[in-house]
Design a protein around this motif. Structure first.
Motif, PDB file in Angstrom:
ATOM      1  N   GLU A 126      -4.303   4.377  -6.936  1.00  0.00           N
ATOM      2  CA  GLU A 126      -5.211   4.828  -5.880  1.00  0.00           C
ATOM      3  C   GLU A 126      -5.669   6.263  -6.137  1.00  0.00           C
ATOM      4  O   GLU A 126      -4.928   7.056  -6.692  1.00  0.00           O
ATOM      5  CB  GLU A 126      -4.482   4.879  -4.534  1.00  0.00           C
ATOM      6  N   ASP A 133       0.526   5.188  -4.525  1.00  0.00           N
ATOM      7  CA  ASP A 133      -0.094   6.154  -3.625  1.00  0.00           C
ATOM      8  C   ASP A 133      -0.792   7.281  -4.386  1.00  0.00           C
ATOM      9  O   ASP A 133      -0.335   7.739  -5.429  1.00  0.00           O
ATOM     10  CB  ASP A 133       0.965   6.747  -2.681  1.00  0.00           C
ATOM     11  N   ASP A 171       0.836  -1.202   0.000  1.00  0.00           N
ATOM     12  CA  ASP A 171       0.000   0.000   0.000  1.00  0.00           C
ATOM     13  C   ASP A 171       0.872   1.254   0.000  1.00  0.00           C
ATOM     14  O   ASP A 171       2.018   1.212   0.448  1.00  0.00           O
ATOM     15  CB  ASP A 171      -0.846  -0.033   1.285  1.00  0.00           C
ATOM     16  N   ASP A 172       0.299   2.357  -0.472  1.00  0.00           N
ATOM     17  CA  ASP A 172       0.980   3.664  -0.452  1.00  0.00           C
ATOM     18  C   ASP A 172       2.351   3.579  -1.115  1.00  0.00           C
ATOM     19  O   ASP A 172       3.305   4.227  -0.673  1.00  0.00           O
ATOM     20  CB  ASP A 172       1.158   4.177   0.988  1.00  0.00           C
TER      21      ASP A 172
HETATM   22 CA    CA Z   1      -3.105   3.537   0.136  1.00  0.00          CA
END
Ligand code: CA
Ligand code: C2E
Ligand code: CA
Ligand code: CA
Length: 279
Positions: free
Chosen positions: A236, A202, A179-180
């Motif tokens: 995202e 991200d 994630d990110d």
């Molecule tokens: Ca994220």
């Protein structure tokens, strides 16, 4: 000037005291929130950039507070993390998300993986893989329909240990997403030594891809690199058609963002899935 300075200090002082007491109140309330059933999950679809088909769902935690209304995770997760409360809360999240995914499956509405965010404290539990296995068993969700989302900075704290934990989780049959991605300054080549399946770029890198050539270059480079390492990629925070059309051009497989849907309560997403099925 001196008097003003003293006043400013006093102001700051009382503000600090207020913040501290707010935080203590919050922590106490957080302690009771689980038994009072005040947590809810909202769900955001992940979509194929070409077909628009739903390829996954991310579960996002909210706190339905009796006075403050729906509290977003950034407001209470850091406190839950510091106090250790994130462990039982995270366990509830995992159970609730798996139960929901299983319910959509048996209703014939959706058979895509459910992605769950894990915190550092949860990831550090020595029996994490066993806990996950028992949740899968209890809810009936196949392991292949669960994805764990871990931030880049979390897994990079102790790379050796992380790699080991990730392998033990993966052995259950689930998938792992970073994630990110891009915010942790780690190299993709290094990360690739972990048993991971996908990267989530991200939102800060996606935000200005339409207007900022540098951001566009970075996003495009991450996508190309991920592909050459056989990782799949999720963008995202996609909010516009112009962003989506660039992502298609760059063959970023999957996107998530307000353009398609905000995170929705379970019942609202159920209604949406029913509507899609009927159409
Ligand atoms: Ca994220
Ligand atoms: P995240 O995992 O990076 O989740 C994505 C965040 O971006 C979510 O915020 C989502 O609502 C928001 N978002 C999605 N699409 C868009 C968009 O198009 N534009 C904009 N501006 N925002 C978008 P949310 O739900 O407030 O969650 C914030 C963070 O809280 C998450 O970031 C995650 O780090 C954490 N979090 C949420 N649920 C959990 C949980 O169950 N456990 C743990 N440990 N952390 C969680
Ligand atoms: Ca996430
Ligand atoms: Ca984030």
């Amino acid at each position: 000037a001196k008097a003003a300075g003293r006043n400013a200090y006093r102001f700051y002082d009382s503000q600090y005291a207020r913040e501290l007491s707010d935080r203590l109140i919050l922590e106490n309330e957080l302690r009771l929130a689980l038994e009072r059933k005040q947590f809810v999950l909202h769900y955001q679809p992940q979509l194929d950039v070409y077909s628009g088909e739903i390829t996954g769902i991310e579960a996002l935690l909210r706190w339905q507070h009796p006075q403050h209304g729906l509290v977003p995770p950034d407001r209470f997760i850091p406190i839950a993390e510091d106090s250790g409360l994130i462990v039982p809360i995270g366990d509830w999240v995992l159970r609730a998300a798996c139960a929901q995914a299983h319910a959509w499956r048996v209703a014939g509405l959706l058979d895509a993986p459910m992605a769950v965010n894990l915190s550092a404290r949860q990831f550090d539990q020595p029996d994490l893989p066993e806990q996950i296995a028992s949740v899968l068993e209890a809810t009936g969700l196949p392991a292949t329909r669960l994805e764990l989302e871990l931030t880049e900075s979390l897994v990079m704290r102790e790379p050796e240990r992380s790699s080991d934990t990730l392998s033990r989780c993966k052995a259950l049959g689930l998938t792992i997403a970073i994630d990110d991605f891009g915010t942790g300054y780690s190299s993709l080549a290094y990360l690739r030594r972990f048993p991971i399946d996908r990267l989530k770029i991200d939102r800060s890198f996606i935000k200005d891809i339409v207007d900022e050539p540098d951001d566009a270059a970075i996003a495009q480079a991450i996508i190309a690199m991920a592909h050459s390492l056989r990782l799949n990629v999720v963008a995202e925070g996609v909010e516009s058609d112009a962003q989506l059309s660039l992502l298609r051009q760059w063959h970023c497989g999957i996107y998530q963002g307000f353009l398609s849907s905000r995170p929705l309560p379970g019942e609202a997403l159920t209604a949406l899935l029913r509507g899609m099925k009927a159409a």
